[in-house]
Design a protein around this motif. Structure first.
Motif, PDB file in Angstrom:
ATOM      1  N   UNK A 123      36.434 180.537   2.247  1.00 19.66           N
ATOM      2  CA  UNK A 123      35.530 181.157   0.823  1.00 19.66           C
ATOM      3  C   UNK A 123      36.198 182.096  -0.003  1.00 19.66           C
ATOM      4  N   UNK A 124      37.023 182.956   1.212  1.00 28.94           N
ATOM      5  CA  UNK A 124      37.612 184.028   0.869  1.00 28.94           C
ATOM      6  C   UNK A 124      38.600 183.921  -0.493  1.00 28.94           C
ATOM      7  N   UNK A 125      39.597 182.825   0.571  1.00 26.33           N
ATOM      8  CA  UNK A 125      40.504 182.759  -0.927  1.00 26.33           C
ATOM      9  C   UNK A 125      39.049 182.341  -2.469  1.00 26.33           C
ATOM     10  N   UNK A 126      38.613 181.444  -2.135  1.00 27.00           N
ATOM     11  CA  UNK A 126      37.448 180.870  -3.123  1.00 27.00           C
ATOM     12  C   UNK A 126      37.268 181.747  -3.905  1.00 27.00           C
ATOM     13  N   UNK A 131      36.798 185.495  -8.829  1.00 37.84           N
ATOM     14  CA  UNK A 131      36.235 186.407  -9.638  1.00 37.84           C
ATOM     15  C   UNK A 131      37.442 186.575 -10.658  1.00 37.84           C
ATOM     16  N   UNK A 132      38.936 186.104 -10.254  1.00 39.24           N
ATOM     17  CA  UNK A 132      40.427 186.375 -11.230  1.00 39.24           C
ATOM     18  C   UNK A 132      39.498 185.380 -12.631  1.00 39.24           C
ATOM     19  N   UNK A 133      38.853 184.072 -12.508  1.00 33.27           N
ATOM     20  CA  UNK A 133      38.484 183.737 -13.575  1.00 33.27           C
ATOM     21  C   UNK A 133      37.134 183.790 -14.270  1.00 33.27           C
ATOM     22  N   UNK A 134      36.145 184.205 -13.646  1.00 34.79           N
ATOM     23  CA  UNK A 134      35.385 184.726 -14.052  1.00 34.79           C
ATOM     24  C   UNK A 134      35.001 184.591 -15.366  1.00 34.79           C
TER      25      UNK A 134
END
Length: 316
Positions: A123-126, A131-134
Motif C-alpha cells: 500500500x505504501x508504493x501505491x 499522490x503523484x498522479x492525483x
C-alpha cells in the motif's frame, strides 16, 4: 506469479479473474484495507453521527406528532442542523477520498504487477503513486463527469424512449455493461499508459469493439456476482427503512436500550454494505483489468516477446 499479458477468450477472462483472486487476492485486499483504514474509520464515525441524529429526531418527533418523515426532518433541521451538516460534509469529503482510492488502487496494483518485479506490491508504493498522479485522476473524473456522462445520459434517455417500440429494451441491456466497460478501460488506459483523456476513451472504445461479446459478457456476469455480494445488507437496509416506524412505538421509543440498538443496527448495516460494496467494486475492476491487459497483449505481444527474450537468455 500471475501473468497479466495473455491473449484470452471469454472463458479465460472469466477463469483468470478467479485465478487472480486466488493467487493475488490475499496480498491485494490486505494492502487495500491498510490503505483505506483511516478513511473507513472516519466513515464509521460519520455514519454513527448521522444515524444517531436520525434516530434521536425520530424518537423526539414521535413523542409529539408521531414519527412521520415530515416531523423527523423538521426535528433534524430545528435541533441538529449544525451537527448534521458537519457529518454530511465530512462524509462527502471522505467519500471523495475513498472514491479516488477505490478506483485507482486496482489499476495501479495491476500496473505494478505487470512490471514483473519479485517484490510484492504494497500500500505504501501505491499510496505514493496515487499522490503523484492525483492531478491526472481529478482531470479524468472531471472530464468524465462533464463531457462523457452527459453524452451517456442522452443515449440513456433515447433508449428509454425507444423502449415503447420494444427496440430500446435490448439497447438498454447492452448499453449498461458497454458504458461501464468503456469507462473503466479508459481509466486503465489513462493511468497505466499516461495517454491523453480523449486518446484513453478512443482506445477503450476500440478494445470493446474488437472483442465486444467477451467483454460485455464478462462485465455482465461480474455485475451479477457483485450484486449478489451486497444483496443481503442492502435488503436488510431497505427492510429497516420500510419497517422502521415500528421501532418508534410510544411504548418502546423512550427506552435508551432500544434507541441504541436501532442506532447501532443502522450503523453496522450501512458499514457492512459499504465494505462489501467496496470489495465487490474491486472485483469488478480486477476483471476489467484482466480484459485490459488481454487486449493490449493482442496488439503488442508482450508475452510472446518475453518468451522469446527468455529463450535467448537461457541459450546464453
Amino acid at each position: 506469479m500471475f501473468i497479466l499479458f495473455q491473449k484470452r477468450d471469454f472463458n479465460a477472462l472469466l477463469s483468470d479473474t478467479f485465478t487472480f483472486l486466488k493467487v493475488e487476492g490475499k496480498n491485494y485486499f490486505k494492502h487495500f484495507l491498510k490503505l483505506c483504514g483511516i478513511p473507513l474509520f472516519l466513515v464509521l464515525i460519520f455514519i454513527y453521527l448521522l444515524a444517531d441524529i436520525g434516530v434521536t429526531s425520530a424518537v423526539s418527533a414521535n413523542a409529539y406528532t408521531g414519527a412521520t418523515p415530515e416531523s423527523i426532518f423538521t426535528e433534524i433541521f430545528s435541533e441538529h442542523w449544525g451537527m448534521g451538516l458537519l457529518a454530511l460534509g465530512g462524509l462527502f469529503i471522505v467519500a471523495l477520498i475513498m472514491g479516488i482510492i477505490c478506483y485507482s488502487y486496482p489499476i495501479l496494483y495491476l500496473k505494478n504487477l505487470a512490471t514483473a518485479t519479485d517484490q510484492p506490491v504494497d500500500q505504501n508504493s501505491i499510496g505514493k503513486q496515487i499522490k503523484n498522479q492525483l492531478g491526472q485522476i481529478i482531470v479524468f473524473f472531471l472530464g468524465t463527469s462533464f463531457i462523457i456522462l452527459p453524452l451517456v445520459m442522452i443515449m440513456f434517455y433515447i433508449s428509454v424512449l425507444l423502449v415503447f417500440l420494444l427496440v430500446g429494451i435490448p439497447i438498454l441491456i447492452f448499453m449498461l455493461p458497454t458504458v461501464y466497460a468503456v469507462l473503466t478501460l479508459a481509466f486503465y488506459e489513462y493511468l497505466t499508459r499516461n495517454v491523453g483523456f480523449f486518446t484513453a476513451y478512443g482506445n477503450a472504445i476500440k478494445y470493446v469493439r474488437n472483442n465486444f461479446w467477451s467483454i460485455i459478457g464478462n462485465t455482465f456476469i461480474f455485475y451479477i456476482i457483485t450484486s449478489l455480494i451486497t444483496f443481503i445488507p442492502s435488503f436488510l437496509i431497505q427492510l429497516l427503512i420500510v419497517g422502521g416506524g415500528m421501532f418508534f412505538d410510544p411504548q418502546v421509543s423512550d427506552s435508551q436500550i432500544m434507541t441504541s440498538a436501532v442506532t447501532w443496527g443502522i450503523v453496522l448495516l450501512y458499514f457492512v454494505y459499504i465494505i462489501l460494496g467496496t470489495l465487490a467494486q474491486n472485483i469488478m475492476f480486477i476483471n476489467q483489468g484482466i480484459i485490459f491487459y488481454s487486449e493490449r497483449e493482442k496488439e503488442e505481444n508482450f508475452f510472446t516477446k518475453r518468451k522469446i527474450d527468455s529463450i535467448g537468455s537461457n541459450n546464453e
